[in-house]
Design a protein around this motif. Structure first.
Motif, PDB file in Angstrom:
ATOM      1  N   UNK A 200       0.834  -1.205   0.000  1.00 43.80           N
ATOM      2  CA  UNK A 200       0.000   0.000   0.000  1.00 43.80           C
ATOM      3  C   UNK A 200       0.865   1.251   0.000  1.00 43.80           C
ATOM      4  N   UNK A 201       2.013   1.195   0.658  1.00 43.73           N
ATOM      5  CA  UNK A 201       2.867   2.382   0.766  1.00 43.73           C
ATOM      6  C   UNK A 201       3.348   2.861  -0.596  1.00 43.73           C
ATOM      7  N   UNK A 202       3.599   1.947  -1.522  1.00 41.57           N
ATOM      8  CA  UNK A 202       4.044   2.363  -2.852  1.00 41.57           C
ATOM      9  C   UNK A 202       2.926   3.090  -3.583  1.00 41.57           C
ATOM     10  N   UNK A 203       1.695   2.596  -3.448  1.00 44.61           N
ATOM     11  CA  UNK A 203       0.549   3.306  -4.038  1.00 44.61           C
ATOM     12  C   UNK A 203       0.412   4.698  -3.421  1.00 44.61           C
ATOM     13  N   UNK A 204       0.522   4.770  -2.092  1.00 44.80           N
ATOM     14  CA  UNK A 204       0.352   6.051  -1.397  1.00 44.80           C
ATOM     15  C   UNK A 204       1.443   7.041  -1.804  1.00 44.80           C
ATOM     16  N   UNK A 205       2.683   6.573  -1.841  1.00 48.56           N
ATOM     17  CA  UNK A 205       3.790   7.449  -2.225  1.00 48.56           C
ATOM     18  C   UNK A 205       3.615   7.960  -3.652  1.00 48.56           C
ATOM     19  N   UNK A 415      13.050   6.655  -6.714  1.00 47.17           N
ATOM     20  CA  UNK A 415      13.951   5.497  -6.740  1.00 47.17           C
ATOM     21  C   UNK A 415      15.371   5.814  -6.291  1.00 47.17           C
ATOM     22  N   UNK A 416      15.605   7.036  -5.815  1.00 49.13           N
ATOM     23  CA  UNK A 416      16.930   7.384  -5.302  1.00 49.13           C
ATOM     24  C   UNK A 416      17.120   6.758  -3.927  1.00 49.13           C
ATOM     25  N   UNK A 417      18.126   5.916  -3.751  1.00 51.86           N
ATOM     26  CA  UNK A 417      18.269   5.175  -2.491  1.00 51.86           C
ATOM     27  C   UNK A 417      18.758   6.032  -1.334  1.00 51.86           C
ATOM     28  N   UNK A 418      18.143   5.813  -0.177  1.00 49.41           N
ATOM     29  CA  UNK A 418      18.590   6.425   1.075  1.00 49.41           C
ATOM     30  C   UNK A 418      18.997   5.302   2.015  1.00 49.41           C
ATOM     31  N   UNK A 428      13.793   4.360  -1.032  1.00 49.51           N
ATOM     32  CA  UNK A 428      13.559   5.591  -1.776  1.00 49.51           C
ATOM     33  C   UNK A 428      12.380   6.320  -1.173  1.00 49.51           C
ATOM     34  N   UNK A 429      11.360   6.583  -1.990  1.00 51.98           N
ATOM     35  CA  UNK A 429      10.124   7.198  -1.517  1.00 51.98           C
ATOM     36  C   UNK A 429       9.009   6.193  -1.772  1.00 51.98           C
ATOM     37  N   UNK A 441      20.061  -4.107  -9.700  1.00 53.78           N
ATOM     38  CA  UNK A 441      19.144  -3.346  -8.853  1.00 53.78           C
ATOM     39  C   UNK A 441      17.716  -3.784  -9.108  1.00 53.78           C
ATOM     40  N   UNK A 442      16.964  -3.979  -8.043  1.00 49.79           N
ATOM     41  CA  UNK A 442      15.555  -4.338  -8.124  1.00 49.79           C
ATOM     42  C   UNK A 442      14.774  -3.349  -7.258  1.00 49.79           C
ATOM     43  N   UNK A 443      13.657  -2.859  -7.779  1.00 50.96           N
ATOM     44  CA  UNK A 443      12.771  -1.981  -7.023  1.00 50.96           C
ATOM     45  C   UNK A 443      11.647  -2.836  -6.447  1.00 50.96           C
ATOM     46  N   UNK A 444      11.366  -2.657  -5.146  1.00 47.44           N
ATOM     47  CA  UNK A 444      10.466  -3.595  -4.488  1.00 47.44           C
ATOM     48  C   UNK A 444       9.683  -2.947  -3.364  1.00 47.44           C
ATOM     49  N   UNK A 445       8.547  -3.540  -3.060  1.00 48.76           N
ATOM     50  CA  UNK A 445       7.892  -3.369  -1.763  1.00 48.76           C
ATOM     51  C   UNK A 445       7.036  -4.596  -1.544  1.00 48.76           C
ATOM     52  N   UNK A 446       7.144  -5.179  -0.390  1.00 49.75           N
ATOM     53  CA  UNK A 446       6.347  -6.342  -0.024  1.00 49.75           C
ATOM     54  C   UNK A 446       5.482  -5.994   1.165  1.00 49.75           C
TER      55      UNK A 446
END
Length: 504
Positions: A200-205, A415-418, A428-429, A441-446
């Motif tokens: 859900x956080x990826x949708x919200x961001x 997608x800028x890593x912190x 990222x955000x 590199x893989x972009x993810x959220x589980x």
């Protein structure tokens, strides 16, 4: 991938797909709106199926003056379409099956109001599709035996069921293993609804960044400028909420470096498991969760550390609602769900319902195992309340990283890593930025949501994706946790050649 179907085959697919839309539209009380909603879902299809359905549809012939006559033509066409895909483009059979199910669901414009005629038509359409599944599955199975083996071994590790969807250079592969419910024989639906937790956080961001793109507020605006009622530290910015660098207390509790636990609201894990179970239909309002969190000491000064906090994303929800004057769900529909045709994705707020089809979720406390498929998700709010499907998660993450939802500069910001302090895994955000064992590199959220879990991974260009739904028996000790981490790692290794498991 190359188009291997003949013109007649393509005509069969289009006639079957749009015929299903026509049947469902005829069975509803608002045929024009139903047809429009369903057609949007069809146009969201990807791969070979998407290419075929997006083409000029003048060759469709749907003869018949009555619904019965139309059904006599369309239902066999649906079965024929599934069979020919199984024979000629096996990787697309599951794609077509899932797309039609999404379309007929979208056509039922009032899913909360019973419509016996529409429900019966949906059942007939599903049966016609399933009649062609066996040959398709038999043809598709040998194509990716390593993926089928992986999900079967994940079930053996302790999960009730797993559904997996992979899009890569070899096309689409969809499969499932285990069962949809304890004691049952049916496999989990390959495109069933499931609670996606922190995905859900990826949708919200993404929604927040779209509002930044519209000029509603700045990424580095102090949040207190827009939400003065909470007395937030004026140093906390919108960026810090999405990045988990605000330092605000996590309302679901904090675990500090020395092992000390600071409790928040009752959650399914630890000493409050029974309390959560007994009150799993309780409604929490977002303001209530934020106020509880802000009554606790901050974890660190704003911008000086990183700590995963659901409170950040509930504040993001309140920010969205404050600046737009609309509900979070309305803005999600306007900017993401509607444009992408994500008809299988739901913003439930406090509703405990999970749309059909779905696999079941369980929670064990003591000697009792309870079906918790129905639960009020407001205790996580926009930290993890959404419902989706593996197809919708693929469509979303592929469109996001493919540049269809955000301007390039904001996608780069996202997608800028912190640094998080987790080896090979930055944030990222609203997304984790994972460095694989092979240096990629893989972009993810589980995410996990008490008996349900969801995986969402993609290459940075959105071209290769992995989405999965898992159902299990959860408990207060998070016994399934190690198996969940191993499942993530196993699937990332199979699809992306190695990587870190997402701790969220």
């Amino acid at each position: 991938m190359s188009i291997v179907l003949s013109d007649q085959d393509k005509s069969t697919l289009r006639a079957a797909a749009y015929g299903a839309v026509s049947l469902m539209a005829a069975a509803t009380g608002s045929p024009q709106k139903a047809a429009t909603n369903a057609a949007i879902a069809l146009r969201s299809a990807t791969g070979l199926v998407g290419h075929v359905l997006a083409a000029n549809a003048k060759d469709i012939e749907l003869k018949g003056k009555t619904v019965a006559e139309l059904a006599d033509r369309v239902l066999p066409a649906l079965t024929a379409a599934m069979k020919l895909l199984g024979e000629q483009a096996p990787a697309e059979a599951g794609n077509f099956h899932g797309t039609i199910l999404l379309a007929i669901e979208a056509a039922q414009i009032h899913p909360d109001k019973a419509n016996a005629i529409a429900a019966e038509m949906a059942r007939k359409i599903t049966a016609a599709l399933d009649a062609g599944v066996a040959p398709a599955a038999a043809a598709a199975g040998p194509d990716r035996p390593e993926l089928q083996k992986a999900i079967e071994e994940i079930v053996d590790s302790g999960f009730v069921g797993v559904s997996l969807r992979v899009h890569d250079e070899r096309g689409e592969w969809v499969g499932s293993a285990g069962t949809a419910e304890l004691g049952g024989a049916a496999k989990p639906p390959t495109n069933g609804h499931h609670r996606i937790g922190s995905n859900t956080k990826t949708f919200t961001a993404t929604l927040v960044l779209q509002l930044v793109a519209e000029g509603r507020f700045g990424l580095d605006d102090p949040v207190v400028k827009h939400l003065p009622e909470f007395g937030l530290d004026e140093r906390i910015t919108v960026r810090m909420l999405l990045q988990h660098t605000s330092g605000v207390f996590n309302f679901t509790g904090e675990v500090y470096e020395d092992g000390t636990i600071a409790p928040g609201i009752p959650i399914p894990y630890g000493t409050t498991g029974q309390e959560w179970l007994d009150n799993r239909f309780k409604t929490y309002r977002p303001q209530e969760l934020v106020e509880l969190a802000l009554a606790k000491p901050a974890r660190f000064e704003p911008g000086t550390g990183w700590s995963y906090s659901n409170t950040n994303y509930v504040l993001a929800r309140l920010l969205i609602e404050k600046v737009t004057g609309c509900s979070y769900a309305e803005e999600m529909q306007r900017l993401i769900l509607g444009p992408l045709g994500l008809s299988g994705t739901v913003v439930p707020d406090a509703s405990p319902e999970l749309p059909e089809p779905h696999a079941h979720a369980y929670y064990r406390h003591g000697d009792t195992t309870v079906d918790v498929t129905r639960q009020n998700p407001s205790w996580t709010s926009t930290g993890g309340d959404m419902i989706s499907t593996t197809q919708d998660l693929h469509t979303f993450i592929s469109a996001l990283l493919g540049g269809k939802l955000l301007p390039a500069p904001l996608l780069t910001e996202m997608c800028t890593p912190h640094p998080t302090g987790i080896p090979n895994m930055d944030y990222g955000l609203g997304v984790f930025v994972v460095t694989t064992d092979g240096g990629g590199t893989v972009i993810s959220h589980n995410g996990a949501a008490v008996g349900h879990a969801a995986l969402m991974y993609s290459t940075p260009d959105g071209r290769k994706t992995l989405t999965a739904a898992l159902n299990c028996v959860d408990d207060a000790n998070l016994t399934i946790g190690a198996a969940f981490q191993n499942a993530q790692q196993r699937l990332v290794n199979e699809v992306f050649g190695g990587g870190q498991a997402d701790p969220a």
